[in-house]
Design a protein around this motif. Structure first.
Motif, PDB file in Angstrom:
ATOM      1  N   GLY A  24       0.818  -1.212   0.000  1.00 56.92           N
ATOM      2  CA  GLY A  24       0.000   0.000   0.000  1.00 56.92           C
ATOM      3  C   GLY A  24       0.850   1.260   0.000  1.00 56.92           C
ATOM      4  N   LEU A  25       1.897   1.268   0.829  1.00 55.85           N
ATOM      5  CA  LEU A  25       2.784   2.427   0.899  1.00 55.85           C
ATOM      6  C   LEU A  25       3.565   2.606  -0.404  1.00 55.85           C
ATOM      7  CD1 LEU A  25       4.172   2.092   4.546  1.00 55.85           C
ATOM      8  CD2 LEU A  25       2.565   3.808   3.689  1.00 55.85           C
ATOM      9  N   LEU A  26       3.986   1.501  -1.008  1.00 58.65           N
ATOM     10  CA  LEU A  26       4.710   1.582  -2.279  1.00 58.65           C
ATOM     11  C   LEU A  26       3.836   2.164  -3.382  1.00 58.65           C
ATOM     12  CD1 LEU A  26       6.649  -1.806  -2.271  1.00 58.65           C
ATOM     13  CD2 LEU A  26       7.667   0.470  -2.261  1.00 58.65           C
ATOM     14  N   CYS A  27       2.600   1.676  -3.466  1.00 58.71           N
ATOM     15  CA  CYS A  27       1.681   2.185  -4.492  1.00 58.71           C
ATOM     16  C   CYS A  27       1.300   3.636  -4.216  1.00 58.71           C
ATOM     17  CB  CYS A  27       0.428   1.310  -4.545  1.00 58.71           C
ATOM     18  SG  CYS A  27       0.738  -0.359  -5.166  1.00 58.71           S
ATOM     19  N   PHE A  28       1.198   3.979  -2.938  1.00 52.84           N
ATOM     20  CA  PHE A  28       0.939   5.372  -2.563  1.00 52.84           C
ATOM     21  C   PHE A  28       2.098   6.258  -3.016  1.00 52.84           C
ATOM     22  CE2 PHE A  28       1.843   8.713   0.591  1.00 52.84           C
ATOM     23  CZ  PHE A  28       0.698   9.486   0.456  1.00 52.84           C
ATOM     24  N   GLY A  29       3.330   5.821  -2.708  1.00 49.49           N
ATOM     25  CA  GLY A  29       4.506   6.604  -3.077  1.00 49.49           C
ATOM     26  C   GLY A  29       4.683   6.734  -4.571  1.00 49.49           C
ATOM     27  N   GLU A  30       4.421   5.666  -5.317  1.00 46.80           N
ATOM     28  CA  GLU A  30       4.608   5.716  -6.766  1.00 46.80           C
ATOM     29  C   GLU A  30       3.590   6.634  -7.420  1.00 46.80           C
ATOM     30  OE1 GLU A  30       5.375   2.863 -10.606  1.00 46.80           O
ATOM     31  OE2 GLU A  30       5.958   2.343  -8.592  1.00 46.80           O
ATOM     32  N   SER A  31       2.480   6.892  -6.763  1.00 45.87           N
ATOM     33  CA  SER A  31       1.453   7.765  -7.327  1.00 45.87           C
ATOM     34  C   SER A  31       1.649   9.234  -6.938  1.00 45.87           C
ATOM     35  CB  SER A  31       0.063   7.301  -6.868  1.00 45.87           C
ATOM     36  OG  SER A  31      -0.184   5.973  -7.263  1.00 45.87           O
ATOM     37  N   LEU A  32       2.626   9.508  -6.065  1.00 43.89           N
ATOM     38  CA  LEU A  32       2.855  10.872  -5.618  1.00 43.89           C
ATOM     39  C   LEU A  32       3.662  11.663  -6.638  1.00 43.89           C
ATOM     40  CD1 LEU A  32       3.652  10.598  -1.808  1.00 43.89           C
ATOM     41  CD2 LEU A  32       1.607  11.544  -2.864  1.00 43.89           C
ATOM     42  N   LEU A  33       3.422  12.945  -6.660  1.00 42.87           N
ATOM     43  CA  LEU A  33       4.105  13.848  -7.580  1.00 42.87           C
ATOM     44  C   LEU A  33       5.617  13.740  -7.427  1.00 42.87           C
ATOM     45  CD1 LEU A  33       4.003  16.208  -9.601  1.00 42.87           C
ATOM     46  CD2 LEU A  33       3.868  17.744  -7.629  1.00 42.87           C
ATOM     47  N   VAL A  34       6.313  13.474  -8.525  1.00 43.73           N
ATOM     48  CA  VAL A  34       7.775  13.407  -8.621  1.00 43.73           C
ATOM     49  C   VAL A  34       8.365  12.267  -7.796  1.00 43.73           C
ATOM     50  CG1 VAL A  34       9.955  14.627  -8.249  1.00 43.73           C
ATOM     51  CG2 VAL A  34       7.981  15.851  -9.131  1.00 43.73           C
ATOM     52  N   ILE A  35       7.932  12.124  -6.545  1.00 39.79           N
ATOM     53  CA  ILE A  35       8.461  11.060  -5.690  1.00 39.79           C
ATOM     54  C   ILE A  35       8.269   9.709  -6.352  1.00 39.79           C
ATOM     55  CG2 ILE A  35       8.193   9.895  -3.463  1.00 39.79           C
ATOM     56  CD1 ILE A  35       7.396  12.582  -2.278  1.00 39.79           C
ATOM     57  N   GLY A  36       7.159   9.557  -7.073  1.00 39.98           N
ATOM     58  CA  GLY A  36       6.866   8.292  -7.725  1.00 39.98           C
ATOM     59  C   GLY A  36       7.922   7.872  -8.727  1.00 39.98           C
ATOM     60  N   ILE A  37       8.631   8.839  -9.308  1.00 36.74           N
ATOM     61  CA  ILE A  37       9.669   8.524 -10.280  1.00 36.74           C
ATOM     62  C   ILE A  37      10.820   7.780  -9.621  1.00 36.74           C
ATOM     63  CG2 ILE A  37      11.332   9.525 -11.906  1.00 36.74           C
ATOM     64  CD1 ILE A  37       9.408  11.865 -12.251  1.00 36.74           C
ATOM     65  N   MET A  38      11.053   8.044  -8.332  1.00 35.12           N
ATOM     66  CA  MET A  38      12.207   7.491  -7.627  1.00 35.12           C
ATOM     67  C   MET A  38      11.903   6.203  -6.872  1.00 35.12           C
ATOM     68  SD  MET A  38      13.816  11.077  -6.191  1.00 35.12           S
ATOM     69  CE  MET A  38      12.257  11.635  -5.474  1.00 35.12           C
ATOM     70  N   ILE A  39      10.641   5.773  -6.863  1.00 35.48           N
ATOM     71  CA  ILE A  39      10.265   4.570  -6.114  1.00 35.48           C
ATOM     72  C   ILE A  39      10.154   3.385  -7.066  1.00 35.48           C
ATOM     73  CG2 ILE A  39       8.443   3.492  -4.733  1.00 35.48           C
ATOM     74  CD1 ILE A  39       7.853   6.186  -3.533  1.00 35.48           C
ATOM     75  N   TRP A  59      -3.554 -13.380  -1.779  1.00 38.15           N
ATOM     76  CA  TRP A  59      -3.755 -12.322  -2.762  1.00 38.15           C
ATOM     77  C   TRP A  59      -4.592 -11.155  -2.246  1.00 38.15           C
ATOM     78  CZ3 TRP A  59      -8.686 -11.008  -4.149  1.00 38.15           C
ATOM     79  CH2 TRP A  59      -9.695 -11.936  -3.850  1.00 38.15           C
ATOM     80  N   ALA A  60      -5.573 -11.434  -1.368  1.00 38.53           N
ATOM     81  CA  ALA A  60      -6.535 -10.396  -0.981  1.00 38.53           C
ATOM     82  C   ALA A  60      -5.896  -9.202  -0.267  1.00 38.53           C
ATOM     83  CB  ALA A  60      -7.643 -11.005  -0.130  1.00 38.53           C
ATOM     84  N   PRO A  61      -5.104  -9.395   0.802  1.00 37.90           N
ATOM     85  CA  PRO A  61      -4.514  -8.234   1.476  1.00 37.90           C
ATOM     86  C   PRO A  61      -3.590  -7.429   0.559  1.00 37.90           C
ATOM     87  CG  PRO A  61      -4.307 -10.203   2.828  1.00 37.90           C
ATOM     88  CD  PRO A  61      -4.743 -10.663   1.476  1.00 37.90           C
ATOM     89  N   VAL A  62      -2.815  -8.135  -0.276  1.00 40.33           N
ATOM     90  CA  VAL A  62      -1.894  -7.454  -1.188  1.00 40.33           C
ATOM     91  C   VAL A  62      -2.673  -6.602  -2.189  1.00 40.33           C
ATOM     92  CG1 VAL A  62      -0.206  -7.805  -3.023  1.00 40.33           C
ATOM     93  CG2 VAL A  62      -0.095  -9.196  -0.955  1.00 40.33           C
ATOM     94  N   LEU A  63      -3.714  -7.175  -2.752  1.00 41.76           N
ATOM     95  CA  LEU A  63      -4.514  -6.477  -3.756  1.00 41.76           C
ATOM     96  C   LEU A  63      -5.215  -5.268  -3.152  1.00 41.76           C
ATOM     97  CD1 LEU A  63      -5.012  -7.023  -6.761  1.00 41.76           C
ATOM     98  CD2 LEU A  63      -7.170  -8.117  -6.132  1.00 41.76           C
ATOM     99  N   VAL A  64      -5.865  -5.459  -2.001  1.00 38.05           N
ATOM    100  CA  VAL A  64      -6.602  -4.372  -1.359  1.00 38.05           C
ATOM    101  C   VAL A  64      -5.646  -3.265  -0.919  1.00 38.05           C
ATOM    102  CG1 VAL A  64      -8.017  -3.749   0.637  1.00 38.05           C
ATOM    103  CG2 VAL A  64      -8.503  -5.848  -0.627  1.00 38.05           C
ATOM    104  N   GLY A  65      -4.520  -3.653  -0.302  1.00 37.12           N
ATOM    105  CA  GLY A  65      -3.548  -2.655   0.147  1.00 37.12           C
ATOM    106  C   GLY A  65      -3.001  -1.837  -1.008  1.00 37.12           C
ATOM    107  N   GLY A  66      -2.671  -2.510  -2.117  1.00 39.43           N
ATOM    108  CA  GLY A  66      -2.138  -1.812  -3.284  1.00 39.43           C
ATOM    109  C   GLY A  66      -3.142  -0.860  -3.896  1.00 39.43           C
ATOM    110  N   ILE A  67      -4.390  -1.287  -4.025  1.00 38.18           N
ATOM    111  CA  ILE A  67      -5.428  -0.444  -4.634  1.00 38.18           C
ATOM    112  C   ILE A  67      -5.691   0.798  -3.785  1.00 38.18           C
ATOM    113  CG2 ILE A  67      -7.888  -0.331  -5.195  1.00 38.18           C
ATOM    114  CD1 ILE A  67      -7.668  -3.269  -6.096  1.00 38.18           C
ATOM    115  N   ILE A  68      -5.804   0.591  -2.467  1.00 37.10           N
ATOM    116  CA  ILE A  68      -6.059   1.734  -1.579  1.00 37.10           C
ATOM    117  C   ILE A  68      -4.893   2.718  -1.626  1.00 37.10           C
ATOM    118  CG2 ILE A  68      -6.290   2.417   0.840  1.00 37.10           C
ATOM    119  CD1 ILE A  68      -7.892  -0.144   1.305  1.00 37.10           C
ATOM    120  N   GLY A  69      -3.669   2.195  -1.590  1.00 37.58           N
ATOM    121  CA  GLY A  69      -2.505   3.073  -1.648  1.00 37.58           C
ATOM    122  C   GLY A  69      -2.444   3.878  -2.932  1.00 37.58           C
ATOM    123  N   ALA A  70      -2.748   3.229  -4.066  1.00 36.96           N
ATOM    124  CA  ALA A  70      -2.718   3.919  -5.359  1.00 36.96           C
ATOM    125  C   ALA A  70      -3.790   5.006  -5.426  1.00 36.96           C
ATOM    126  CB  ALA A  70      -2.914   2.908  -6.490  1.00 36.96           C
TER     127      ALA A  70
END
Length: 222
Positions: A24-39, A59-70
């Motif tokens: 979730g944190l990774l997908c959140f970071g990758e979607s952030l302005l500029v910061i996402g380029i470095m993650i 699969w469920a926790p990974v999928l849900v965490g990633g979607i929410i973070g993005a």
């Protein structure tokens, strides 16, 4: 960079209960302005997909965490754009990325709301398209619709290469009786031999010079 990717992958493999939060944190970071380029979220998501494919992670926790973070990451970037407007491009940190903003603006002008959906799948503008949408004051409801829809598709797509690779390797190992370690060893050897052959075997270089050019050169030397 590869060292940090390996450390994160190892942590996810050894601490399964943290997988949803980390993804979730990774997908959140990758979607952030500029910061996402470095993650390096792409490589980690592929590895995580492989862990899901082997049954190491559910699969469920990974999928849900990633979607929410993005979704949250794009929402924050959109809010930054609405708040600061085009003045954001004057910030010293963002001046070096002005070319990306210009390309993203052209992409938004061409596709409108659809650009938010499509931009999620385009690496160079993934982290800037939500901000540009905010700067251009795209209505919040339209933005969130494209944001949520793209996140629901993007996370499974990013996980799928690792997932299906792991499933395929496991299936081959089960049928051949070699085991996953044996299959990976064979693949590594084949890949290594192929790389050595590619770099060591001499290749003929075609002479792309036009015959008329050769004639003119010959005549000029006479």
């Amino acid at each position: 960079m590869q060292h940090y990717i390996d450390l994160i992958n190892q942590f996810i493999a050894e601490h399964q209960s943290w997988s949803a939060l980390i993804i979730g944190l990774l997908c959140f970071g990758e979607s952030l302005l500029v910061i996402g380029i470095m993650i390096p979220a792409t490589a980690i998501l592929i590895f995580t997909g492989a862990l899901v494919g082997t049954g190491t992670l559910h699969w469920a926790p990974v999928l849900v965490g990633g979607i929410i973070g993005a979704i949250i990451g794009d929402s924050v970037s959109y809010a930054i754009g609405r708040w600061l407007g085009w003045d954001i491009t004057k910030k010293p940190l963002l001046q070096r990325h002005i070319g990306v903003f210009i390309a993203t603006r052209k992409f938004f002008d061409k596709h409108g709301t659809l650009s938010v959906f499509l931009g999620r799948f385009m690496g160079p503008i993934r982290s800037t398209i939500p901000t540009v949408a905010g700067i251009m004051e795209l209505p919040r409801a339209k933005f969130q619709f494209a944001n949520i829809a793209s996140a629901i598709l993007w996370v499974p797509i990013m996980l799928s290469p690792g997932y299906f690779s792991a499933k395929g390797t496991q299936m081959i190992a089960d049928k051949s009786g070699l085991g996953i370690e044996g299959i990976l060893t064979i693949l590594s050897v084949v890949l290594g031999v192929g790389m050595v052959a590619y770099f060591l075997i001499p290749r003929k270089h075609k002479n792309n010079t036009h015959p008329q050019e050769n004639d003119s050169k010959d005549n000029s030397t006479k």
